[in-house]
Scaffold this motif. Structure first.
Motif, PDB file in Angstrom:
ATOM      1  N   GLU A 101       0.825  -1.207   0.000  1.00 22.24           N
ATOM      2  CA  GLU A 101       0.000   0.000   0.000  1.00 22.24           C
ATOM      3  C   GLU A 101       0.861   1.260   0.000  1.00 22.24           C
ATOM      4  O   GLU A 101       0.529   2.252  -0.666  1.00 22.24           O
ATOM      5  N   TYR A 102       1.966   1.234   0.719  1.00 21.72           N
ATOM      6  CA  TYR A 102       2.872   2.393   0.745  1.00 21.72           C
ATOM      7  C   TYR A 102       3.409   2.677  -0.657  1.00 21.72           C
ATOM      8  O   TYR A 102       3.414   3.829  -1.114  1.00 21.72           O
ATOM      9  N   GLY A 120      -6.093  15.737  -3.460  1.00 21.46           N
ATOM     10  CA  GLY A 120      -6.650  15.527  -2.127  1.00 21.46           C
ATOM     11  C   GLY A 120      -6.729  14.056  -1.778  1.00 21.46           C
ATOM     12  O   GLY A 120      -6.363  13.643  -0.673  1.00 21.46           O
ATOM     13  N   GLU A 121      -7.192  13.241  -2.738  1.00 25.40           N
ATOM     14  CA  GLU A 121      -7.271  11.789  -2.515  1.00 25.40           C
ATOM     15  C   GLU A 121      -5.882  11.198  -2.317  1.00 25.40           C
ATOM     16  O   GLU A 121      -5.679  10.321  -1.461  1.00 25.40           O
ATOM     17  N   ALA A 122      -4.933  11.663  -3.136  1.00 27.36           N
ATOM     18  CA  ALA A 122      -3.562  11.148  -3.034  1.00 27.36           C
ATOM     19  C   ALA A 122      -2.951  11.476  -1.678  1.00 27.36           C
ATOM     20  O   ALA A 122      -2.247  10.651  -1.088  1.00 27.36           O
ATOM     21  N   ILE A 123      -3.227  12.671  -1.181  1.00 20.67           N
ATOM     22  CA  ILE A 123      -2.691  13.088   0.126  1.00 20.67           C
ATOM     23  C   ILE A 123      -3.263  12.213   1.235  1.00 20.67           C
ATOM     24  O   ILE A 123      -2.531  11.729   2.112  1.00 20.67           O
ATOM     25  N   ALA A 128      -2.256   8.062   5.220  1.00 29.32           N
ATOM     26  CA  ALA A 128      -2.614   6.833   5.945  1.00 29.32           C
ATOM     27  C   ALA A 128      -1.514   5.780   5.798  1.00 29.32           C
ATOM     28  O   ALA A 128      -1.173   5.078   6.760  1.00 29.32           O
ATOM     29  N   ALA A 129      -0.938   5.670   4.592  1.00 26.92           N
ATOM     30  CA  ALA A 129       0.128   4.697   4.357  1.00 26.92           C
ATOM     31  C   ALA A 129       1.377   5.028   5.166  1.00 26.92           C
ATOM     32  O   ALA A 129       2.047   4.132   5.681  1.00 26.92           O
ATOM     33  N   ARG A 148       6.796  11.321   3.287  1.00 28.05           N
ATOM     34  CA  ARG A 148       6.494  12.575   3.979  1.00 28.05           C
ATOM     35  C   ARG A 148       6.773  13.777   3.092  1.00 28.05           C
ATOM     36  O   ARG A 148       6.011  14.752   3.067  1.00 28.05           O
ATOM     37  N   GLU A 149       7.877  13.712   2.353  1.00 29.91           N
ATOM     38  CA  GLU A 149       8.210  14.811   1.444  1.00 29.91           C
ATOM     39  C   GLU A 149       7.172  14.946   0.340  1.00 29.91           C
ATOM     40  O   GLU A 149       6.806  16.063  -0.047  1.00 29.91           O
ATOM     41  N   MET A 150       6.684  13.804  -0.155  1.00 26.25           N
ATOM     42  CA  MET A 150       5.679  13.860  -1.215  1.00 26.25           C
ATOM     43  C   MET A 150       4.368  14.443  -0.710  1.00 26.25           C
ATOM     44  O   MET A 150       3.695  15.200  -1.432  1.00 26.25           O
TER      45      MET A 150
END
Length: 228
Positions: A101-102, A120-123, A128-129, A148-150
């Motif tokens: 999932e990550y 927004g969905e990607a964030i 969560a991952a 975290r950077e992404m």
């Protein structure tokens, strides 16, 4: 286990010396011996599982050992150690899906950055991952810091895009009404600079063209004011 097994061995031997065979005691002996063996197997599986939990190596093998150990223990009616084994198994089975999932969330984040869509969905997915990654102390080829950077980059690009779209709308309204161009120009200019800073190209040409039109309109208004 050994205490009960020794007692049964002595009782069975004494009964045989008297010429008596007690099937019930023999069944109990077999049952206790089975539970002892199952407990030994379960302890080995727990040790392997703990090692895999710490190192994140050999996870699948440990899952198979724990699954087999728990199944055999329950089959013999063994309770000792089963709860610990189940808890450990519950942790281990999360590792591979969490790693998958990550990686999938990172891939979606990259797509969202390139297409400037569904950020927004990607964030939310990546957030969560990353939380699960931290909770399970995963060891992945792509470090946690990359995720975290992404998230931070996605958030900044999303805000820049929303601001740019809002400034375009405000600029178009100003152009249609032929008023308020100075405020619209300032808003557009700031939005264009932020979009350029995050390498956001979507809608940027529209914003630049609109800014030029507003500058031209403002120049015409200044000429008219000067003439009056």
């Amino acid at each position: 286990f050994d205490e009960h097994i020794r007692a049964l061995d002595v009782a069975i031997a004494a009964a045989k010396a008297l010429g008596v065979i007690d099937p019930d005691m023999e069944m109990r002996l077999e049952h206790n011996t089975g539970m002892k063996n199952d407990y030994f197997t379960l302890k080995q599986a727990i040790r392997a599982g703990n090692a895999s939990w710490i190192s994140k190596d050999g996870v699948q093998d440990s899952i198979e050992m724990l699954t087999a150990g728990i199944s055999e223990a329950l089959g013999e009616g063994l309770v000792l150690g089963v709860a610990t084994a189940k808890q450990l198994l519950g942790l281990l089975v999360q590792i591979q899906p969490a790693m998958d999932e990550y990686e999938a969330a990172l891939a979606q984040g990259n797509i969202s950055l390139n297409t400037v869509s569904h950020m927004g969905e990607a964030i939310l997915r990546l957030d969560a991952a990353v939380d699960t990654h931290k909770k399970l102390r995963l060891k992945t080829e792509i470090p946690l810091s990359v995720g975290r950077e992404m998230i931070a980059k996605l958030d900044r690009v999303k805000k820049a895009y929303v601001t740019l779209k809002a400034s375009i709308v405000a600029g178009q309204v100003s152009l249609d009404r032929e008023e308020g161009e100075e405020a619209a120009m300032a808003e557009l200019n700031a939005a264009i600079q932020e979009a350029s800073a995050v390498n956001l190209q979507r809608e940027l040409p529209v914003a630049v063209d609109l800014l030029h039109e507003l500058v031209h309109m403002n120049a015409e208004h200044q000429k008219m004011a000067a003439g009056m």
